[in-house]
Design a protein around this motif. Sequence first.
Motif, PDB file in Angstrom:
ATOM      1  N   SER A 166     -30.695  23.261 -33.787  1.00 50.60           N
ATOM      2  CA  SER A 166     -29.824  22.307 -33.099  1.00 50.60           C
ATOM      3  C   SER A 166     -28.611  21.997 -33.961  1.00 50.60           C
ATOM      4  N   SER A 167     -27.522  21.603 -33.307  1.00 47.50           N
ATOM      5  CA  SER A 167     -26.286  21.338 -34.039  1.00 47.50           C
ATOM      6  C   SER A 167     -26.451  20.184 -35.019  1.00 47.50           C
ATOM      7  N   ALA A 168     -27.246  19.170 -34.654  1.00 48.82           N
ATOM      8  CA  ALA A 168     -27.425  18.017 -35.533  1.00 48.82           C
ATOM      9  C   ALA A 168     -28.160  18.407 -36.814  1.00 48.82           C
ATOM     10  N   VAL A 169     -29.235  19.181 -36.676  1.00 50.68           N
ATOM     11  CA  VAL A 169     -30.002  19.601 -37.851  1.00 50.68           C
ATOM     12  C   VAL A 169     -29.167  20.529 -38.727  1.00 50.68           C
ATOM     13  N   LEU A 170     -28.460  21.476 -38.124  1.00 58.16           N
ATOM     14  CA  LEU A 170     -27.613  22.377 -38.903  1.00 58.16           C
ATOM     15  C   LEU A 170     -26.516  21.609 -39.632  1.00 58.16           C
ATOM     16  N   ALA A 171     -25.946  20.595 -38.964  1.00 54.67           N
ATOM     17  CA  ALA A 171     -24.907  19.782 -39.609  1.00 54.67           C
ATOM     18  C   ALA A 171     -25.471  19.027 -40.809  1.00 54.67           C
TER      19      ALA A 171
END
Length: 445
Positions: free
Chosen positions: A248-253
């Motif tokens: 997910s974008s949040a975890v990758l960020a």
Amino acid sequence: MRRRRHNDDPDPGPANEESTRLTPPAEGAARPRAILAALMLAAMAYSQLQAMVGPALPTLQREFGADTSDLAWIMNGFILSAAVATPVAGRLGDMFGRRRVLLVALVLLAVGTAMCGIAQTLPMMIVGRVVAGLGGAVFPLSFAIVRECLPRARVGPAIGLLSALVGVGGGVGIVAAGPIISHLSYHWLFWLPLVLIAAALAATVAWVPGDASRVPGRVDWVGALLLSGALVGLLSALARAGTWGWTSSAVLALFVGSGVLLAAWVWQAGRTTDPLIDLRTMRLRAVWAANATAVLCGITMSTSMFLLPQMGAQPRDTGFGLGMDITRAGLLILPQSFTILLAGVVGGRACARYGTRAVLMSGALAGGSGLVVIAFLHHEPWQAFLGSAVVGLGTGFVQTALGTLVVDAVPAEQTAAAAGANTVARNIGMTLGAQQAATILGAGG
């Protein structure tokens, strides 16, 4: 400026080893035992509170009417604040005295625990857990005090006992949580441990000597903020990946942000004269190998401590559950707690006689064998008890060897910082292990 000794420097010999102590051992044979007893009380209090809340999460969810993602911060907030406090406390202990900083850590543990005891809302509970997590500094500070104040022959066994209490306290907390929830209320999960914290405070004041001298310097607050941000980002990503998804974008960020902050911390540590953690120490082969192993040890310990009670409480028709109530399921941790303590008692002496490498390899083999038993033999309670005991034996030997390895590898003034980094590595592994266990149970269910 006094030169710091690393592994490639010549052995300073017994005379110089004694000169690195900030406080000589007190006279009388009972004094080292009293010091160790005080430190063991502190370690037990913290470890118990770290794990005790886990079995109570379903009850807390009903009490607060919260969803699972918000409730997870009761555990994550504790781990995150401990990760942030551990390296900072090591440096503060160098400057202001390990005993003084240890007392502050215990007071914060008590204050946070009391806040949780009176909490009627989820936000107050989370704040209390964050404050209590600052008490995570007790382990690296205790290791440094042991090295300073105990005779050299007793350092290894003492490190073994303190290392074992990470698992013993967690096991006791998980087992005790069931009866407390069933017969009292969740508030007593925090009021009862306060008695142990008070005993640890009294024993530390009475028995742990103050520091006769301190290492001058200053706290690298910029480095502390950068390292704290990197750890919060990393542990948050690991804790939320199971819910949000690893891609997910949040975890990758969070992962990217953590990496950027970590790189900035390394740059900052290289340019300051008083780094929070000496990077030369972290580059020592024994230290970085011990930290990598601590991550794996944390995964093993957290996976088994989370998985066994959950497996025991699952219905038998799931194919892997044992159909136990919460109290009986919690008892599956008892063999692990006992064998961790047993390994801690004999592990320090084994390290002195056979070497830390032999003890570490033996522990890794035993821990892996225990996980194999749990994976393939989980149809009857005795099988779960057997797997729990073997995992505990392996975990205890590994933790003892790691503590001894780090303490022996670094200069005396770097003991708290190096032990703190090892504690952070173990916490990262424990976070990964909890996520792994939750994923396994979710797939099985």
